[in-house]
Design a protein around this motif. Structure first.
Motif, PDB file in Angstrom:
ATOM      1  N   MET A 165      -4.389   8.923   4.459  1.00  0.00           N
ATOM      2  CA  MET A 165      -4.917   8.374   5.712  1.00  0.00           C
ATOM      3  C   MET A 165      -5.131   6.865   5.582  1.00  0.00           C
ATOM      4  SD  MET A 165      -5.042  10.731   8.012  1.00  0.00           S
ATOM      5  CE  MET A 165      -3.481  11.236   7.274  1.00  0.00           C
ATOM      6  N   ASN A 166      -5.624   6.431   4.433  1.00  0.00           N
ATOM      7  CA  ASN A 166      -5.800   4.997   4.224  1.00  0.00           C
ATOM      8  C   ASN A 166      -4.450   4.283   4.257  1.00  0.00           C
ATOM      9  OD1 ASN A 166      -8.556   5.178   4.041  1.00  0.00           O
ATOM     10  ND2 ASN A 166      -8.591   5.322   1.799  1.00  0.00           N
ATOM     11  N   GLU A 174       3.990   9.874   9.456  1.00  0.00           N
ATOM     12  CA  GLU A 174       4.443   8.476   9.513  1.00  0.00           C
ATOM     13  C   GLU A 174       4.974   8.102  10.890  1.00  0.00           C
ATOM     14  OE1 GLU A 174       7.155   8.395   6.299  1.00  0.00           O
ATOM     15  OE2 GLU A 174       5.585   8.018   4.791  1.00  0.00           O
ATOM     16  N   GLN A 217     -11.175   1.682  16.672  1.00  0.00           N
ATOM     17  CA  GLN A 217     -10.926   0.386  16.012  1.00  0.00           C
ATOM     18  C   GLN A 217     -12.093  -0.565  16.196  1.00  0.00           C
ATOM     19  OE1 GLN A 217      -7.227  -0.338  18.026  1.00  0.00           O
ATOM     20  NE2 GLN A 217      -5.986   0.466  16.327  1.00  0.00           N
ATOM     21  N   GLY A 219      -0.110   8.574  15.053  1.00  0.00           N
ATOM     22  CA  GLY A 219      -1.533   8.757  14.731  1.00  0.00           C
ATOM     23  C   GLY A 219      -2.080  10.002  15.391  1.00  0.00           C
ATOM     24  N   ASP A 243      -3.391   4.224   7.777  1.00  0.00           N
ATOM     25  CA  ASP A 243      -4.447   3.786   8.704  1.00  0.00           C
ATOM     26  C   ASP A 243      -4.610   4.802   9.840  1.00  0.00           C
ATOM     27  OD1 ASP A 243      -6.509   2.271   9.687  1.00  0.00           O
ATOM     28  OD2 ASP A 243      -5.208   0.921  10.816  1.00  0.00           O
ATOM     29  N   ASP A 244      -4.772   6.037   9.436  1.00  0.00           N
ATOM     30  CA  ASP A 244      -4.911   7.139  10.397  1.00  0.00           C
ATOM     31  C   ASP A 244      -6.146   7.950  10.009  1.00  0.00           C
ATOM     32  OD1 ASP A 244      -4.341   8.911  12.454  1.00  0.00           O
ATOM     33  OD2 ASP A 244      -2.429   9.583  11.624  1.00  0.00           O
ATOM     34  N   GLU A 245      -6.509   8.910  10.837  1.00  0.00           N
ATOM     35  CA  GLU A 245      -7.671   9.755  10.583  1.00  0.00           C
ATOM     36  C   GLU A 245      -7.198  11.206  10.510  1.00  0.00           C
ATOM     37  OE1 GLU A 245     -10.388   7.824  10.474  1.00  0.00           O
ATOM     38  OE2 GLU A 245      -9.378   6.090  11.341  1.00  0.00           O
ATOM     39  N   ARG A 273     -11.710  10.360   7.296  1.00  0.00           N
ATOM     40  CA  ARG A 273     -10.589  10.621   6.391  1.00  0.00           C
ATOM     41  C   ARG A 273     -11.106  11.510   5.273  1.00  0.00           C
ATOM     42  NH1 ARG A 273      -8.456   4.271   6.795  1.00  0.00           N
ATOM     43  NH2 ARG A 273      -8.097   4.438   9.053  1.00  0.00           N
TER      44      ARG A 273
END
Lengths: 335, 335, 335, 335
Positions: free
Chosen positions: C203-204, C162, C324, C166, C207-209, C196
């Motif tokens: 991850m969703n 968190e 992005q 990222g 909003d990370d991978e 992801r």
């Protein structure tokens, strides 16, 4: 924090002192060397006081245990004195070059319950220990053949060789111990061949060998093969191969880094091996101190017992007799 | 014994002919090349008759199936003719450099039930196949990343490059196929970068690249990375790494022998890699013939389908567009 | 003995403190943490006094230099304060997650000649460094392709993710730095794909991978490929492969020991990789402190400059924009 | 095309016949076996005519040379007959289990100038040969220690063991030859230990050993160590290590493919070793035929001479005596 008095501040003693200083549960409580400058250098690094004699170390209230890393011919005397003074001992190998002296020392300390650990550091190497465990836990089944390769990276100085007791007592002795450790039983017959290939003139002068192969068998037929050379150009060659009924465990060599190179005439060219024992057995030296601290503080068994120190010397004596007589020697002939 | 007619007796055709001749269930039934001397040489080795035209091969009663190893721009024509003549086909890659031609050929042979196998030989390599199996059987869990390294041992001749269709269609095409084979699903997006580092003048003249990286993703997010160079000094670098949720499977490089050398400045120095594809993929070429013979004789699925040949070309086209436009390309843009 | 004040006594700060305490030319002169218990624990280990604030550390006459290992969002403030107080700084990466903040900090310390070193520790790894040297000294000729594989051994805690900024800013950032280090020139174009696959729901939500591939090129066409995963079951996978016109240098993975096992279904089965960075980069963390001590004492260049810290973040920003926007990003778009 | 008559169509004879059939400069000209079905099977594969007797092979005008792969106790007779008939001979090892018979055969063929090659195939292995060359060309300096590990992948059938002549004559004999090949000089002293660890009851019944170590020395002090087991679960373990004054050359084991696997408890897990000699020494068997064809066609020296066959047996006899007497044996005691 266990206070350890360090006796002998040469290369090995200084290394041990630094390891003890960095150990989370031990510190150097006193240092002594017949050469005051050597003791002072270790004192400067560790902050431990220099003592004027071994006796002063033994009687110091700050000293809970001692590490003996002095000249070989003083080991047994100091060991007896330390035990007499009530101090647990971690003693560098060999206990003595004379089996008779080793046995007198054994008698002198026979009554003690204090921990006495002998410095066969290779037992603590993570790779060799993993081989040991693969044998003990049955991963490779019944052990059939054990091959220990041990080659030094460079020929030792003549002064060292003159006092070493010969290659079997100074170098192969580590492999005799490793063999006993992994075999888990005593070799009963010993055969050795020695050659003078690297420095024949010096070997002739010293009546010593520079290239050694020893074959030992146990009563149940397990075979142990020890392969030594005083000089490997590619570094400190230290391998243990245990072959058994279900498989094989091999402790491989180690390098200072893991970069490999490929070019127009070669691939996967790696660095020379870690050189020398202080680098190669760094983790093992730490673990050796660990085991000793545990033995003193918690009463856990020492990693390498006095008898282990004795038996390695017995095998060295048997191998020497084999060399001299050109025959197989029964270990029972030695003691 | 399956009688195979060999069309094209250049380096690859001759190699295939020798493999067929040594195959326990096949033999060379006829040979043809536009260069009669090349055909004669293969005839001398295999005892198979030289035919005057491809048509003669297709109509020979001794020919049960054909192998097409002629110049790329004749593949589709010959493939159509062979199918029309009722002969199963093993056709060297690529089917054609033009996707339109590939699709016309597909239409022309759409009705057939004869085996048509495309020559992506690397699928038959024992190491790459073991990676495939470790992915398929779940050994490494869900596949997340696939890295295929493919570097040729030496820069190809200019004459070859002029007709190759460019690095993506001639070299990377193997990796597009390997990626599809191991991914088990279609890449949907393709990104490529190309560089002219080895022979920049020639690459500029040909508007081609000598150093390539391609990144592809599937709809579910699996990533495939293809790494190519026209020239690796240390040999033919052929590796496949499949990384998944439970582990990793890697097909490593191969050498002509397993002797490693250690000296005063290095250890474990190995031989250069096997060089070149005829040596490196020797077992794979044999297994490719095996799979084709099985398909013809037993109706088992061909190892590599016509559609596999087409899809690899689609990915090459997508990568080329990515290079040209400097952007990610959706495979659906191509076809 | 250089007195180093340690700011931040979490896992990394405590490790650094222990390394400084064991360093022959440095000692821990003060410790501080917003959590007094954490500071006390490091004080207990090192004997260094606990200070009530960072300001107290900066003004202590016993503190010759400071190490900043606090929460990322405090790095820039503390760095500015330390420089204002005249203390050389070794600052953990990243300088800040915001490039704007990094540039304000740069402006604030622009006047200083004090050493400022950023904690990209991997530059000090013996294997990676040997690759760097094989590139710099021409052993592998001109560098063409650089492949950096970096996979963590286990998925990090949600709380960490968190605040990490990222995956590109927290994990790949090491690889951006390693790429710049070995390339010896700036990447100019960046392309990234993220997936992801390991923890898609998390991850969703963030909003990370969790799975990343980045391809970068330099103006001269060198290609750098960064391959990341948050979770490799077999340990901490850390490899660097530099491929050039004359050969290839690869920094391979490391294991805790070198025992390999063979049994009825396998051979040369080795231990999982060293896990995690404190173990894997142990020598590197020591060498990082060494370089900092040298920089402070002898004015030698810091191993990793402030600008190195900034540029890695620029590349992370470019890669994020690439993710992005789904396109190649020119580094000049970022700053 | 050299016409070779194959005598003996068991497993090894059939393999040789297939290799000869695939050889570019040789073909199978006739086959014979006391079991007509075995001969017929090889005839079916190769197209060579089955002959009714060895004599018929020797007198056939199509037979330019013969390969003897019959039962061991017929080797010497057939060899004498072949030479008498004017045919060059490639004879499988051993020439005979009796040294006296070997010497009578030697006398019987003493006059001939025809090529006689003995089937010590391992000399032709690319890896072992590369070790040989690294010794001969001085790459590793003066050879000091030679370690040959040779372990079979599975215990042989009892019927085989009953006629093998014992492990030293049937299995170690390959290593005696390899030692002589690489040493380049004759061992003068032999010491052997044998154990009954795998199948003790059977070994007791046969008065044989299943686990062997032999140490040999040359007059100049070079040491050769031979390590044998009848059963290695992980495959056919075939290694040669030559250690010398300038370095070390090691011929390592081979696997059927190069896929390695990593998972949550291990890394680099490889396949079991190639199993068995037909697979492991495939290239060597081809090269052996090559050398024989060269000797017959061009008069080049045979790769392995009759005397090589004899001397390996002498060493086996010496080792057997060492086992029986429990002492070092001078090779001159044997012959």
């Amino acid at each position: 924090m266990l206070g350890i008095g360090v006796l002998g501040c040469g290369r090995i003693g200084a290394m041990h002192a630094a390891n003890i200083a960095a150990h989370p549960r031990a510190h150097v409580a006193a240092v002594y060397d017949i050469n005051p400058a050597a003791a002072q250098a270790v004192s400067d690094e560790t902050g431990a006081p220099v003592m004027a004699s071994a006796a002063e170390v033994f009687t110091s209230p700050d000293v809970d245990a001692v590490l003996i890393a002095t000249a070989t011919d003083t080991h047994a005397d100091l060991l007896e004195q330390a035990i007499a003074a009530g101090k647990p001992v971690l003693c560098e190998k060999p206990i003595d070059l004379s089996l008779a002296r080793v046995d007198r020392c054994a008698a002198a300390i026979a009554h003690t319950t204090l921990p006495v650990q002998i410095g066969f550091v290779r037992r603590f190497d993570p790779g060799h220990r993993a081989v040991f465990e693969a044998v003990r836990d049955g991963t490779i089944g019944e052990l059939h053949q054990l091959i220990i390769t041990s080659r030094d990276p460079g020929f030792p100085p003549e002064a060292y060789l003159e006092k070493s007791g010969g290659i079997l007592r100074d170098m192969t002795i580590h492999d005799f111990d490793m063999a006993r450790y992994i075999l888990g039983q005593e070799p009963t017959r010993v055969f050795a061949v020695g050659s003078r290939l690297i420095a024949p003139n010096l070997m002739n002068a010293l009546d010593d060998e520079d290239t050694i192969t020893v074959v030992m068998t146990t009563a149940s037929g397990k075979q142990a093969i020890l392969i030594n050379s005083r000089e490997a150009t590619y570094g400190y060659d230290q391998r243990v191969e245990a072959f058994g009924s279900l498989g094989m465990a091999v402790s491989e060599n180690r390098r200072p880094h893991h970069m490999v190179l490929s070019g127009s005439t070669f691939t996967d060219h790696a660095a020379p091996l870690l050189n020398f024992f202080i680098e190669r057995y760094r983790e093992a030296f730490d673990a050796e101190i660990d085991a000793f601290v545990d033995a003193v503080e918690n009463g856990s068994p020492v990693g390498v017992s006095y008898n282990d120190g004795r038996q390695a010397l017995v095998l060295a004596e048997a191998a020497l007799k084999s060399l001299q007589d050109g025959r197989i020697v029964d270990v029972s002939e030695i003691g």
